[in-house]
Design a protein around this motif. Structure first.
Motif, PDB file in Angstrom:
ATOM      1  N   TRP A 143       0.851  -1.187   0.000  1.00 58.20           N
ATOM      2  CA  TRP A 143       0.000   0.000   0.000  1.00 58.20           C
ATOM      3  C   TRP A 143       0.879   1.226   0.000  1.00 58.20           C
ATOM      4  O   TRP A 143       2.078   1.134   0.250  1.00 58.20           O
ATOM      5  N   HIS A 203      -5.789  -1.004   5.885  1.00 58.20           N
ATOM      6  CA  HIS A 203      -6.474   0.215   6.330  1.00 58.20           C
ATOM      7  C   HIS A 203      -7.481  -0.123   7.425  1.00 58.20           C
ATOM      8  O   HIS A 203      -8.215  -1.103   7.331  1.00 58.20           O
ATOM      9  N   CYS A 204      -7.518   0.722   8.416  1.00 61.79           N
ATOM     10  CA  CYS A 204      -8.576   0.640   9.424  1.00 61.79           C
ATOM     11  C   CYS A 204      -9.156   2.038   9.571  1.00 61.79           C
ATOM     12  O   CYS A 204      -8.411   3.014   9.727  1.00 61.79           O
ATOM     13  N   ARG A 205     -10.472   2.124   9.495  1.00 59.89           N
ATOM     14  CA  ARG A 205     -11.135   3.424   9.663  1.00 59.89           C
ATOM     15  C   ARG A 205     -12.096   3.347  10.833  1.00 59.89           C
ATOM     16  O   ARG A 205     -12.764   2.325  11.029  1.00 59.89           O
ATOM     17  N   HIS A 226      -8.041   7.133  10.523  1.00 60.37           N
ATOM     18  CA  HIS A 226      -7.627   6.274   9.408  1.00 60.37           C
ATOM     19  C   HIS A 226      -6.205   5.810   9.702  1.00 60.37           C
ATOM     20  O   HIS A 226      -5.275   6.612   9.679  1.00 60.37           O
ATOM     21  N   SER A 227      -6.064   4.528  10.008  1.00 59.51           N
ATOM     22  CA  SER A 227      -4.735   3.962  10.252  1.00 59.51           C
ATOM     23  C   SER A 227      -4.286   3.204   9.021  1.00 59.51           C
ATOM     24  O   SER A 227      -5.048   2.414   8.461  1.00 59.51           O
ATOM     25  N   LEU A 228      -3.044   3.441   8.608  1.00 60.93           N
ATOM     26  CA  LEU A 228      -2.446   2.681   7.504  1.00 60.93           C
ATOM     27  C   LEU A 228      -1.306   1.877   8.119  1.00 60.93           C
ATOM     28  O   LEU A 228      -0.184   2.356   8.207  1.00 60.93           O
TER      29      LEU A 228
END
Ligand code: FES
Ligand code: FE2
Length: 338
Positions: A143, A203-205, A226-228
């Motif tokens: 990503w 991704h975590c939103r 938003h964690s990448l």
């Protein structure tokens, strides 16, 4: 090169090596420097992921990161190395290595000789930050780090950075945002967020309807996380006042992480009010980080916790977290499905 001093090193009783059942560095992108810290031709020693590294900017402008030690006789390229074109010249005997670590020149050599490459990292430069990608098996990044619309926008204040060196594991810091009950019990906030979580690969939103306490009173608004991976995260608050927090956390070694928080505020019509809001935003989040540090530096990681009723998002986070430790069976098994 100007470096920002670390703040808040604390003492602790425990060794992180005995506290965490997974490797110190998960897969992901990690900030290692600011763009402003590396002029064209600049060279800087780094220490991350338990390794000595060298960062340099090729004359064409691209930042590069290699393991630090020269394969000839072991000099550290970050101390006295010099950029020549796309390569860095070793300060000891002058051998040159390009951004992929391949040897490009050996002074006085009359014939080519096989020279091992120096391991390199994928590098990207976004939003005034230089990031490198770590994968335990050296796989290519799956990503990318996005360009942020707020970066360089005249409608927003410039990034204001705070930095901490913290004796913990990066996963503990990442988990903190999903621990909804601690916002009330530790940080003393009046509302307890009820998050909506979405997971999509790395991704975590998380969206939360909440209130923000500002110097001008309490305002309703939306918080969007938003964690990448664990290394790079965005927290946007939108309401009467809009703010952006970029969290950049990088493992240093088995003991410490380097945490940089970047703050931005959407400008209000009044410059003084913007300044007051910005300072209030930084002060409040810094207060929360200081409270968290005392917990992080002294806690243990409980692999099979006794979850409370409102801890569902922690369990969901831990299931998502497994993907960042490829090939480690212990980490895959660290958390039963909730
Ligand atoms: S140690 Fe680097 S060229 Fe000799
Ligand atoms: Fe916290």
């Amino acid at each position: 090169m100007e470096r920002v001093a670390f703040t808040s090193p604390r003492t602790s009783r425990c060794s992180t090596t005995s506290r965490f059942p997974f490797p110190s560095t998960p897969t992901g992108w990690f900030v290692v420097a600011l763009s402003s810290e590396l002029p064209p031709g600049g060279v800087s020693p780094l220490r991350y992921f338990g390794r000595e590294l060298v960062l340099f900017r090729a004359e064409s402008g691209e930042p590069r990161v290699l393991h630090a030690f020269c394969p000839h006789l072991g000099a550290h390229l970050g101390y006295g190395g010099q950029v020549e074109g796309a390569s860095i010249r070793c300060p000891f005997h002058g051998w040159c290595f390009d951004g992929q670590g391949a040897c490009t020149a050996i002074p006085l050599a009359t014939r080519r000789r096989p020279t091992p490459s120096i391991p390199s990292f994928p590098v990207c430069e976004r939003n005034g930050m230089i990031l490198i990608h770590f994968h335990s098996a050296g796989e290519a990044p799956a990503w990318e780090i996005p360009e942020l619309p707020e970066h360089d926008s005249p409608e927003w204040t410039p990034f204001d950075m705070r930095r901490w060196k913290i004796r913990t594991h990066i996963q503990e810091m990442a988990e903190n945002g999903f621990d909804v009950t601690h916002f009330r019990s530790l940080h003393g906030l009046h509302n307890q967020p009820e998050p909506e979580l979405t997971f999509d690969g790395p991704h975590c939103r998380m969206r939360v309807r909440t209130v923000m306490e500002t110097p001008f009173g309490v305002h309703d608004g939306d918080l969007a996380f938003h964690s990448l991976g664990f290394g790079f995260g965005l927290v946007r608050f939108s309401g009467l006042i809009d703010t952006l927090l970029v969290t950049a956390i990088t493992p240093i070694d088995e003991e410490y992480v380097d945490a940089r928080f970047f703050y931005k505020v959407k400008k209000l019509p009044d410059e003084g009010a913007t300044r007051i809001v910005g300072q209030g935003f930084i002060d409040e989040l810094s207060r929360q980080v200081d409270q968290d540090i005392r917990i992080w530096e002294n806690k243990v990681y409980v692999e099979r916790p006794v979850y409370g009723e409102q801890d569902g998002s922690i369990a969901a986070f831990r299931r998502w977290a497994r993907q960042f430790y490829p090939g480690t069976d212990d980490a895959q098994q660290q958390q039963p499905a909730a």
